[in-house]
Design a protein around this motif. Structure first.
Motif, PDB file in Angstrom:
ATOM      1  N   VAL A 199      10.601  74.597-118.539  1.00  0.00           N
ATOM      2  CA  VAL A 199      11.783  75.636-118.729  1.00  0.00           C
ATOM      3  C   VAL A 199      12.359  75.997-117.252  1.00  0.00           C
ATOM      4  CG1 VAL A 199      12.226  77.999-119.709  1.00  0.00           C
ATOM      5  CG2 VAL A 199      10.502  76.477-120.649  1.00  0.00           C
ATOM      6  N   ASN A 200      13.711  75.863-117.523  1.00  0.00           N
ATOM      7  CA  ASN A 200      14.576  76.382-116.507  1.00  0.00           C
ATOM      8  C   ASN A 200      14.183  75.620-115.002  1.00  0.00           C
ATOM      9  OD1 ASN A 200      15.680  78.253-118.182  1.00  0.00           O
ATOM     10  ND2 ASN A 200      14.860  80.035-117.156  1.00  0.00           N
ATOM     11  N   GLY A 201      14.081  74.277-115.364  1.00  0.00           N
ATOM     12  CA  GLY A 201      13.830  73.519-114.171  1.00  0.00           C
ATOM     13  C   GLY A 201      15.163  73.003-113.447  1.00  0.00           C
ATOM     14  N   ILE A 202      15.364  73.020-112.343  1.00  0.00           N
ATOM     15  CA  ILE A 202      16.528  72.585-111.515  1.00  0.00           C
ATOM     16  C   ILE A 202      16.215  71.325-110.494  1.00  0.00           C
ATOM     17  CG2 ILE A 202      18.185  73.036-109.884  1.00  0.00           C
ATOM     18  CD1 ILE A 202      17.962  76.048-110.926  1.00  0.00           C
ATOM     19  N   GLY A 203      16.547  70.220-110.858  1.00  0.00           N
ATOM     20  CA  GLY A 203      16.481  69.035-109.945  1.00  0.00           C
ATOM     21  C   GLY A 203      17.441  68.961-109.110  1.00  0.00           C
ATOM     22  N   LEU A 204      17.163  68.854-107.617  1.00  0.00           N
ATOM     23  CA  LEU A 204      18.043  68.874-106.655  1.00  0.00           C
ATOM     24  C   LEU A 204      17.925  67.836-105.668  1.00  0.00           C
ATOM     25  CD1 LEU A 204      20.365  70.339-104.894  1.00  0.00           C
ATOM     26  CD2 LEU A 204      18.609  71.761-103.855  1.00  0.00           C
ATOM     27  N   VAL A 205      18.825  66.847-105.616  1.00  0.00           N
ATOM     28  CA  VAL A 205      18.760  65.462-104.811  1.00  0.00           C
ATOM     29  C   VAL A 205      19.843  65.678-103.982  1.00  0.00           C
ATOM     30  CG1 VAL A 205      18.700  62.973-104.995  1.00  0.00           C
ATOM     31  CG2 VAL A 205      17.826  64.309-107.066  1.00  0.00           C
TER      32      VAL A 205
END
Length: 457
Positions: A259-265
């Motif tokens: 829940v409310n995961g943010i992937g940043l690449v």
């Protein structure tokens, strides 16, 4: 059809943000001159030993813009690459040298191997030298003697990433490097590298011309960022996009699983966002793509952080792809530069991670940020099959050009045709993603992100 042609650039600024920078081949306001003339060392007088007698001539050209409204006579065009029937150098009496410099890139060993094979097997060049550790290998003070490259030595190198010759950054005394070429009786120097390396090759060619020496300097452009002007693509770019897609896919899986995961690449792209754009489009799940060419602000009702918050509230996960050169205006302090003259970038990935965390904490929303920076992994992998083939074409055409006496030029691809481009033209400007063009429009449509986050359009 050769000579100077005029192209146009347009630059438009946004209020409170760094200027928007668009790269146009036609249209716009400011005029720049495009030089397409290829230097030659002299009249060719040796017949080519190639068994495949499919030669091309210097008057065959490739239009830069196939849709140009100009007459064919006036439209910018480049000399078609390929084998010439007559050569300036006698292959059996010639010495070639190969140099790699700058950052690692998939395909370096492929180019070295293909050059050795073309020169040895097809032209019969008896002596091929490898310059070790970039331009440092041309300065005896650095202590890196050249090695002899043979088909046996390069037999399997294309299976590995990196470069068998090693690499380095930074300049060396030009007069010393040319002295080394003369002492080693080098007739052809093949320089494999990006913008900084090609600038170095250009200075070597100038010194050679000043001394009136019969030495050809031919470049093979190498940059993962795909930012060499005029040409369509550089080797390593296709592999980089392929590898970047996997990193983005993993980040999306992480973000979507909680829940409310943010992937940043964070991906490569100092001044041009082509890797980030192409990888995001290929993977298909990115919600935000941030590149150097499109300014953005973090704060404010129309800033990136507010847009990200709205996305999290709506879908409970998000995926952000950022090029390393994006958002550099967010860093304060005096600019610093590396040995090659490149500006040392602020780490936009870590800054975004920090600011995202602070923003959501202040808003009382718990999030989990999964940050991935695959840059050094991508740089060092072997080339994929598409890049392998591309490297062979580049190397073969570089050998054709050098033996014909072409100099101060590089091999590039335009509309799937291989051409000769003056190095001075290729390094005059950086190729960039056009914020008003179809590529960026496709990103906006695929991601649904606001067109201008906190900046006037």
């Amino acid at each position: 059809m050769g000579g100077n042609h005029q192209l146009r650039d347009r630059h438009q600024g946004g209020t409170g943000c760094p200027p928007r920078r668009a790269h146009f081949l036609h249209g716009g306001w400011s005029i720049v001159t495009l030089d397409t003339e290829i230097k030659t060392l002299g009249k060719p007088s040796f017949p080519s030993p190639l068994r495949c007698r499919r030669f091309t001539t210097d008057d065959r050209r490739v239009l830069l813009n196939p849709f140009s409204s100009e007459s064919t006579k006036d439209a910018p065009s480049f000399e078609l690459a390929g084998p010439r029937e007559m050569l300036f150098f006698d292959p059996q009496q010639s010495t070639a040298a190969i140099l790699t410099a700058g950052g690692l890139c998939p395909g370096l060993n492929d180019v070295i191997r293909a050059l050795v094979h073309q020169l040895h097997f097809n032209y019969g060049v008896p002596r091929i030298l490898g310059v070790r550790f970039g331009f440092a290998g041309l300065n005896p003070v650095e202590g890196w003697p050249m090695i002899e490259l043979t088909p046996r030595l390069v037999r399997h190198i294309h299976e590995d990433g990196g470069t068998i010759l090693g690499t380095s950054r930074g300049p060396q005394p030009v007069n010393v490097m040319v002295d080394t070429l003369v002492r080693e009786k080098v007739d052809m120097l093949f320089v494999i590298g990006g913008d900084g390396t090609l600038h170095g090759a250009m200075e070597i060619e100038k010194e050679i011309a000043r001394r009136k020496l019969p030495i050809a300097v031919v470049g093979i452009p190498k940059t993962i960022d795909n930012d060499i002007d005029v040409i369509t693509r550089t080797f390593g770019f296709d592999t980089a996009v392929t590898e970047a897609v996997e990193a983005i896919r993993c980040a999306h899986t992480e973000a979507e699983s909680i829940v409310n995961g943010i992937g940043l690449v964070k991906l490569m792209g100092r001044e041009s966002g082509f890797v980030a754009v192409h990888a995001a489009l290929a993977e298909g799940d990115a919600n935000f793509v941030l590149i150097p060419e499109v300014p953005f602000e973090l704060d404010g009702p129309k800033g990136f952080l507010k847009a990200l918050e709205e996305r999290i509230k709506r879908r409970q996960h998000a995926l952000v792809v950022v090029a390393e050169g994006a958002g550099q205006h967010l860093f304060k302090g005096e600019a610093k530069f590396d040995a090659s003259g490149n500006r040392i970038l602020g780490d936009i990935g870590l800054l975004l991670k920090k600011r995202i965390s602070e923003h959501f904490a202040k808003a009382g929303i718990e999030v989990s940020i999964k940050y991935i920076d695959p840059s050094y992994i991508i740089r060092s992998v072997p080339a994929n099959p598409n890049d392998c083939v591309f490297c062979v074409f580049l190397a073969q055409n570089a050998a054709h050009a050098a033996l014909a006496g072409k100099t101060g030029m590089l091999i590039g691809s335009i509309h799937n045709h291989y051409v000769h481009v003056p190095i001075r033209t290729a390094v005059a400007r950086r190729k960039k993603v056009d914020p008003d063009g179809p590529l960026w429009r496709s990103v906006l449509e695929a991601t649904g992100q606001p067109e201008w986050m906190g900046c006037a359009g």
